[in-house]
Design a protein around this motif. Structure first.
Motif, PDB file in Angstrom:
ATOM      1  N   GLU A   1      87.298  37.772  57.541  1.00 16.11           N
ATOM      2  CA  GLU A   1      88.504  37.259  58.485  1.00 16.11           C
ATOM      3  C   GLU A   1      88.092  36.449  59.809  1.00 16.11           C
ATOM      4  OE1 GLU A   1      91.699  40.013  56.634  1.00 16.11           O
ATOM      5  OE2 GLU A   1      91.232  40.409  58.481  1.00 16.11           O
TER       6      GLU A   1
ATOM      7  N   ALA B   1      86.570  33.100  59.147  1.00 15.82           N
ATOM      8  CA  ALA B   1      87.839  32.082  58.561  1.00 15.82           C
ATOM      9  C   ALA B   1      88.540  31.585  60.184  1.00 15.82           C
ATOM     10  CB  ALA B   1      88.757  32.617  57.914  1.00 15.82           C
ATOM     11  N   MET B   2      88.655  32.698  61.180  1.00 10.58           N
ATOM     12  CA  MET B   2      89.138  32.355  62.291  1.00 10.58           C
ATOM     13  C   MET B   2      88.430  31.438  63.360  1.00 10.58           C
ATOM     14  SD  MET B   2      90.651  36.403  62.905  1.00 10.58           S
ATOM     15  CE  MET B   2      91.559  36.105  64.568  1.00 10.58           C
TER      16      MET B   2
ATOM     17  N   ALA C   1      88.620  28.041  61.840  1.00  6.91           N
ATOM     18  CA  ALA C   1      89.867  27.325  62.085  1.00  6.91           C
ATOM     19  C   ALA C   1      89.608  26.866  63.552  1.00  6.91           C
ATOM     20  CB  ALA C   1      90.966  28.357  62.024  1.00  6.91           C
ATOM     21  N   GLU C   2      89.167  27.566  64.533  1.00  5.02           N
ATOM     22  CA  GLU C   2      88.957  27.147  65.944  1.00  5.02           C
ATOM     23  C   GLU C   2      88.364  25.889  65.963  1.00  5.02           C
ATOM     24  OE1 GLU C   2      87.796  29.376  70.283  1.00  5.02           O
ATOM     25  OE2 GLU C   2      86.600  29.414  68.468  1.00  5.02           O
TER      26      GLU C   2
ATOM     27  N   ALA D   1      94.342  37.878  61.209  1.00  6.09           N
ATOM     28  CA  ALA D   1      93.741  36.604  60.753  1.00  6.09           C
ATOM     29  C   ALA D   1      94.613  35.369  60.124  1.00  6.09           C
ATOM     30  CB  ALA D   1      92.596  36.994  59.835  1.00  6.09           C
ATOM     31  N   GLU D   2      95.470  35.816  59.580  1.00  3.74           N
ATOM     32  CA  GLU D   2      96.422  34.895  58.751  1.00  3.74           C
ATOM     33  C   GLU D   2      97.514  34.114  59.979  1.00  3.74           C
ATOM     34  OE1 GLU D   2     100.698  34.993  56.345  1.00  3.74           O
ATOM     35  OE2 GLU D   2      99.675  36.715  56.519  1.00  3.74           O
TER      36      GLU D   2
ATOM     37  N   ASN E   1      95.803  25.987  62.967  1.00 11.82           N
ATOM     38  CA  ASN E   1      96.092  24.770  62.092  1.00 11.82           C
ATOM     39  C   ASN E   1      97.258  24.188  62.591  1.00 11.82           C
ATOM     40  OD1 ASN E   1      93.915  25.301  60.445  1.00 11.82           O
ATOM     41  ND2 ASN E   1      95.106  26.667  58.946  1.00 11.82           N
TER      42      ASN E   1
ATOM     43  N   VAL F   1      94.905  31.865  62.172  1.00  9.82           N
ATOM     44  CA  VAL F   1      94.580  30.869  61.351  1.00  9.82           C
ATOM     45  C   VAL F   1      95.515  29.737  61.287  1.00  9.82           C
ATOM     46  CG1 VAL F   1      93.966  29.663  59.047  1.00  9.82           C
ATOM     47  CG2 VAL F   1      92.868  31.766  60.156  1.00  9.82           C
TER      48      VAL F   1
END
Length: 387
Positions: free
Chosen positions: A106, A109-110, A113-114, A81-82, A89, A85
């Motif tokens: 997670e 969050a992904m 970001a997409e 995930a980190e 970004n 993302v």
């Protein structure tokens, strides 16, 4: 020409490199990144990746000014995930290895970001690009066999005791789980794809019967019930000799399965089956299966071709972050059911303790405590399954 970076140069990354090198006129590997940079250097030399830059940190890679269109993430699950993302970004499209992430928070969050960065995220589920699975789904969709009422998923693998010696394997914090998450993920994706929906309810049993150097399960059994009344069972294992994976669909009129097999019964007046079964339907299903054209490419090569095509044409890849999230949701439900010894209803809400990785870590069962580990394993020979 799409510029590709690979983060994580361990075992599975070789499938990505070989897949990307299949299409030299469509993409080029411009960067390799690994916290052990010597592994990236060895990969560069092995595949003769001239001009490819080496990095020991994905932040450095993303801020280097190097033009990167796609980042392939082949690291242990806890950093998927980190890295995803951060890459999105930075304006990069992403291909993330299985499992998509360690928890639903997670995954979300992904996906955010997409959407925010207007990029594309694909999740690796390369078995959809195997002829055996692709054709099984086509036969199921034909409805020749009738409605699916019971599915058996056998995710049988075998891993010796030393498999969990690697520093990140066998820990909830780094690997995120055992074979339910990291091996059966392929077959659970197949199940979701063929059924077209998540189950309504899940229960499960987890155990560790062979690997006392691992916190996580090495075998699990899950039972699923769907809204239409159909059911399924999933065995996820790294203790099965022979590594014979399969998925079996018991339908109204016939059984169809991968590896390919077809059976169809006819009923006697007393309810027992007629010897030889429904030969006409068996023949019809066999001919339908054989008439389905083979895929141009299978496995990772097939999925990489699909992702490249999507980016070239401005379309969506076959296996998106939504698909990856569904697989993680069902796996999370299995872990919750097995650890808490309960029936778990889907969908899982954001308020559920298992929605976040921190919540999951508080509730999972530690079968053993991992006391020793090694940094790297030199042998790169791996097995990828029989279907």
């Amino acid at each position: 020409m799409l510029q590709v970076a690979i983060v994580g140069t361990g075992n599975i990354s070789h499938m990505h490199v070989e897949g990307l090198l299949t299409f030299p006129n469509r993409c080029r590997i411009v960067a390799l990144c690994d916290i052990y940079p010597e592994k990236a250097v060895n990969m560069k030399e092995k595949y003769k990746l001239e001009g490819c830059e080496i990095f020991d940190d994905h932040h450095k890679m993303l801020s280097s000014g190097l033009e990167i269109d796609i980042v392939h993430i082949c690291t242990p699950p806890y950093v998927h995930a980190e890295i995803a993302v951060n890459s999105m970004n930075a304006g990069c499209n992403v291909v993330v290895e299985k499992p998509m992430a360690t928890c639903l928070a997670e995954c979300d969050a992904m996906l955010q970001a997409e959407e925010k960065n207007k990029v594309v995220m694909a999740c690796i589920s390369q078995n959809r690009f195997r002829n055996s699975i692709y054709k099984l789904k086509k036969v199921a969709e034909s409805e020749l066999a009738g409605r699916i009422y019971s599915t058996q998923v056998n995710s049988y693998w075998w891993r010796g005791h030393s498999y969990y010696d690697l520093w990140w394997r066998g820990t909830w914090e780094k690997e995120g789980g055992g074979p339910t998450l990291n091996h059966a993920v392929h077959h659970i994706d197949m199940l979701n794809w063929i059924k077209g929906e998540l189950p309504a309810e899940v229960t499960a049993m987890l155990a560790n019967v062979m690997h006392d150097n691992s916190e996580v399960e090495d075998v699990s059994f899950a039972a699923l019930r769907y809204d239409d009344g159909s059911v399924a069972s999933i065995t996820s294992s790294v203790v099965h000799h022979g590594e014979e994976q399969g998925i079996e669909l018991q339908c109204e009129n016939a059984k169809i399965s991968a590896p390919w097999s077809v059976k169809a019964e006819l009923c006697r007046a007393n309810g027992f089956p007629v010897e030889g079964g429904n030969k006409e339907l068996i023949d019809q299903l066999q001919k339908y299966y054989e008439a389905i054209p083979d895929l141009d490419y299978e496995g990772h090569i097939g999925e990489i071709d699909d992702v490249l095509t999507a980016l070239e044409n401005g379309t969506r890849p076959m296996i998106t972050g939504i698909d990856g999230r569904k697989t993680v949701e069902l796996i999370t439900a299995i872990y919750k059911a097995g650890c808490c010894k309960q029936f778990v209803k889907l969908p899982l809400e954001k308020s559920d303790p298992f929605y976040t990785f921190e919540g999951l870590l508080k509730h999972v069962v530690h079968f053993y405590e991992k006391s020793t580990s090694i940094e790297n394993i030199s042998d790169e020979v791996i097995t990828l399954g029989n279907i």
